[in-house]
Design an enzyme around this catalytic site. Sequence first.
Site, short mmCIF file in Angstrom:
data_model
loop_
_atom_site.label_atom_id
_atom_site.label_comp_id
_atom_site.label_asym_id
_atom_site.label_seq_id
_atom_site.Cartn_x
_atom_site.Cartn_y
_atom_site.Cartn_z
CE1 TYR A 1 46.92 30.61 37.06
CE2 TYR A 1 48.59 29.66 38.49
CZ TYR A 1 47.37 30.30 38.32
OH TYR A 1 46.62 30.62 39.40
N GLY A 2 50.91 28.62 32.46
CA GLY A 2 51.64 28.47 31.19
C GLY A 2 52.27 27.09 31.03
CG ASP B 1 31.84 30.56 29.57
OD1 ASP B 1 32.33 29.68 30.30
OD2 ASP B 1 30.74 31.09 29.79
CG HIS C 1 29.97 25.75 30.43
ND1 HIS C 1 29.95 25.50 31.79
CD2 HIS C 1 30.34 27.05 30.32
CE1 HIS C 1 30.29 26.59 32.45
NE2 HIS C 1 30.53 27.54 31.57
CE LYS D 1 21.37 31.53 33.83
NZ LYS D 1 21.25 31.86 35.27
NE ARG E 1 31.11 36.37 36.96
CZ ARG E 1 31.03 35.19 36.34
NH1 ARG E 1 31.53 35.02 35.13
NH2 ARG E 1 30.50 34.15 36.94
NE ARG F 1 24.70 28.88 37.68
CZ ARG F 1 25.98 28.52 37.67
NH1 ARG F 1 26.89 29.28 37.10
NH2 ARG F 1 26.35 27.39 38.25
CE1 TYR G 1 26.75 40.98 39.35
CE2 TYR G 1 26.97 38.73 38.54
CZ TYR G 1 27.54 39.88 39.06
OH TYR G 1 28.90 39.94 39.26
CB SER H 1 32.78 27.31 38.49
OG SER H 1 32.34 26.57 39.58
CB ALA H 2 36.74 27.40 41.01
CB CYS H 3 38.81 24.19 36.63
SG CYS H 3 38.09 22.97 37.73
N GLY H 4 40.15 27.49 36.29
CA GLY H 4 41.06 28.27 35.44
C GLY H 4 40.77 28.16 33.96
CE LYS H 5 34.79 27.06 29.76
NZ LYS H 5 33.35 26.99 29.97
CB THR H 6 39.03 32.79 31.67
OG1 THR H 6 37.61 32.64 31.68
CG2 THR H 6 39.37 34.04 30.88
CG ASN H 7 43.51 31.83 34.44
OD1 ASN H 7 43.03 32.93 34.16
ND2 ASN H 7 43.68 31.44 35.70
O1 O2Y Z 1 25.10 33.60 35.31
C1 O2Y Z 1 25.99 32.81 35.27
O2 O2Y Z 1 25.84 31.59 35.22
C2 O2Y Z 1 27.36 33.34 35.25
S1 O2Y Z 1 27.82 33.74 33.69
C3 O2Y Z 1 27.91 32.24 32.86
C4 O2Y Z 1 26.81 31.80 32.18
C5 O2Y Z 1 26.92 30.67 31.45
C6 O2Y Z 1 28.09 29.98 31.43
N1 O2Y Z 1 29.15 30.41 32.11
C7 O2Y Z 1 29.08 31.51 32.83
C8 O2Y Z 1 30.35 31.86 33.52
O3 O2Y Z 1 30.44 32.83 34.22
O4 O2Y Z 1 31.35 31.13 33.31
MN MN Z 2 31.11 29.52 32.10
#
Ligand code: O2Y
Ligand code: MN
Length: 609
Positions: free
Chosen positions: A517-518, A294, A247, A227, A390, A76, A218, A269-275
């Site tokens: 993690y777990g 997310d 978010h 977003k 991604r 972004r 993108y 970002s980069a805190c392992g949210k999806t994990n």
């Molecule tokens: O375009 C972005 O910001 C990446 S995709 C996104 C959009 C909104 C919230 N989160 C994300 C993400 O990648 O975690």
């Molecule tokens: Mn996000």
Amino acid sequence: MNTHTGSALPTRHQRLITWINEVAAMTTPDAVVWCDGTAREYAAMLQITQEAGTATPLAKRPGSFLFRSDPSDVARVENRTYIAARSREAAGPTNNWIDPVELKSTMKQLYRGCMRGRTMYVIPFSMGPVGSPIAKIGVEVTDSPYVVANMHIMTRVGSRVLEVLGEDGEFIPCLHSVGKPLGPGESDGGLWPCAPLEQKYIAHFPEERTIWSYGSGYGGNALLGKKCLALRIASVQARDEGWLAEHMLILKITNPAGKSKYVAAAFPSACGKTNLAMLVPTLAGWKVETVGDDIAWMKFGADGRLYAINPEAGFFGVAPGTSPESNPNAMASITRDTIFTNVALTSDGDVWWEGIGYDAPGTLIDWKGAEWVQEGESEPRGPAAHPNARFTARASNCPSMASNWEDPAGVPIDAILFGGRRPSTVPLVHQARSWNHGVFMGSIVGSEITAAALDLKTGTVRRDPFAMLPFCGYHMGDYFRHWIGIGQRTEASKLPMVFLVNWFRRSAKGKFLWPGYGENSRVLAWIFDQCDGVPGKSIETPIGIVPVPDAITPPDGVSADDMRELLAVDVAGWRKELADIEAHHYPTFEDRLPAELAAELAALKQRLQ
Ligand code: O2Y
Ligand code: MN
């Protein structure tokens, strides 16, 4: 698919038809296609992109394709993202404001004829289960078949949405073009279409509830449900309508007795949210399931509790670092029907990225399309996969999805978590004393800078309140006020309990004190018990409520001393923290900082005396 050649349209929604006709007249595509969301349509989009040379089928992953974007179009673009509200104040000091009249005039020039040589796709989509009272409908117009395919995965697309929209329903118009018209007989010829940076605009018109995006293909710049709609525009709607567009991941946790609770959590970002959303617990008898990874939309139910839906239908996950060890459920989700963007390609038709958990198998094609051999075997030449590469994968392919993840009524939220990467000061977990204290916790979220980055020096905290700084469609001070107001709309006992977590504490020697993690399930179990009113597990301290020494059983490798350090109240550290908030963070929000937050800051300072 409905090719618009004067034949019957799939809708009688006059406002929608008028808007589509206006856009088509401005952008002059070769054809207009109304998307129906079928598997056939999805296959057609991939066929078109293969023929244009921008998609590569992956032999090792059925139904999966690799795209490589232009190197200038990989993430972004904050400095080209705008809030075009009538007044600058409405956007606030942390958004790029632009005059809507001026911006529309600029963008109309760019849109004029921009779809020449291309097909214009009309994508009716629902954010949230179709027909859910919490869901919203959008219609994205785009000239990118890549976007259509991704929207199929990330949202609910098609005819069912038009049925719910009826002849006069509300929808959010989302206009997108890659900004690269084609000449007669011209094709993309294997190149990712986009416009130069100075022509890219990702624009939100909050008063009109409209989105215009130009020049980027993108991620959040182009998949406008995410977003742009689900966060920036929805946050404005949520403010005006008394709900929350956040978010946040949503997870379901079930204890050994079979009782379930729901947790929403926000991390920068980069805190392992999806994990965390897909966590496999190490704690015997406990189960964690995914509702969303997310975004969460939360509305009050008739019982006065907050109910959340995941407005998305898929994951747009960061590939590098995702491995069978860090996230087995994400890895299982991407074995088929997945769109990969900017990862590396193996010679046998599979994908590879840094942190996938095994060495690169021989010579790869990197995200720029060049041959790539792992460091040690040749000259190092940068990563094989772009750090923001991604995967777009269907939630329905994820083994950890909760059976009720698509419940149109949403799930009742018991706990809200905030977190960041904090090597010091912030303990492993602590609970807010009240709703307003919880809002204070959300407002100070941030991650410490570990390598000198951009404008900040190592050791300073980059604040990202509520992990919403890049995603809030209005003044952040008013956003804090909205959160305070949510706490006044129901009885305190019906509100979720709020917690601040920190998986990233380090010892004086710099070693991570917590494996993450777990093992984070141990912290989730404590949070569950707090929400369940289990007595004897916590103690009040000046910073909030923390676990008593034996409440969290340490995992292997974490000593009793480590545990003490992880849960200690660092009075000196917090005093420094508060001084930083007072001097550098809160002044950002000027006179819009709610008095309640200034009061929370003062009260915490007082308690630390
Ligand atoms: O375009 C972005 O910001 C990446 S995709 C996104 C959009 C909104 C919230 N989160 C994300 C993400 O990648 O975690
Ligand atoms: Mn996000």
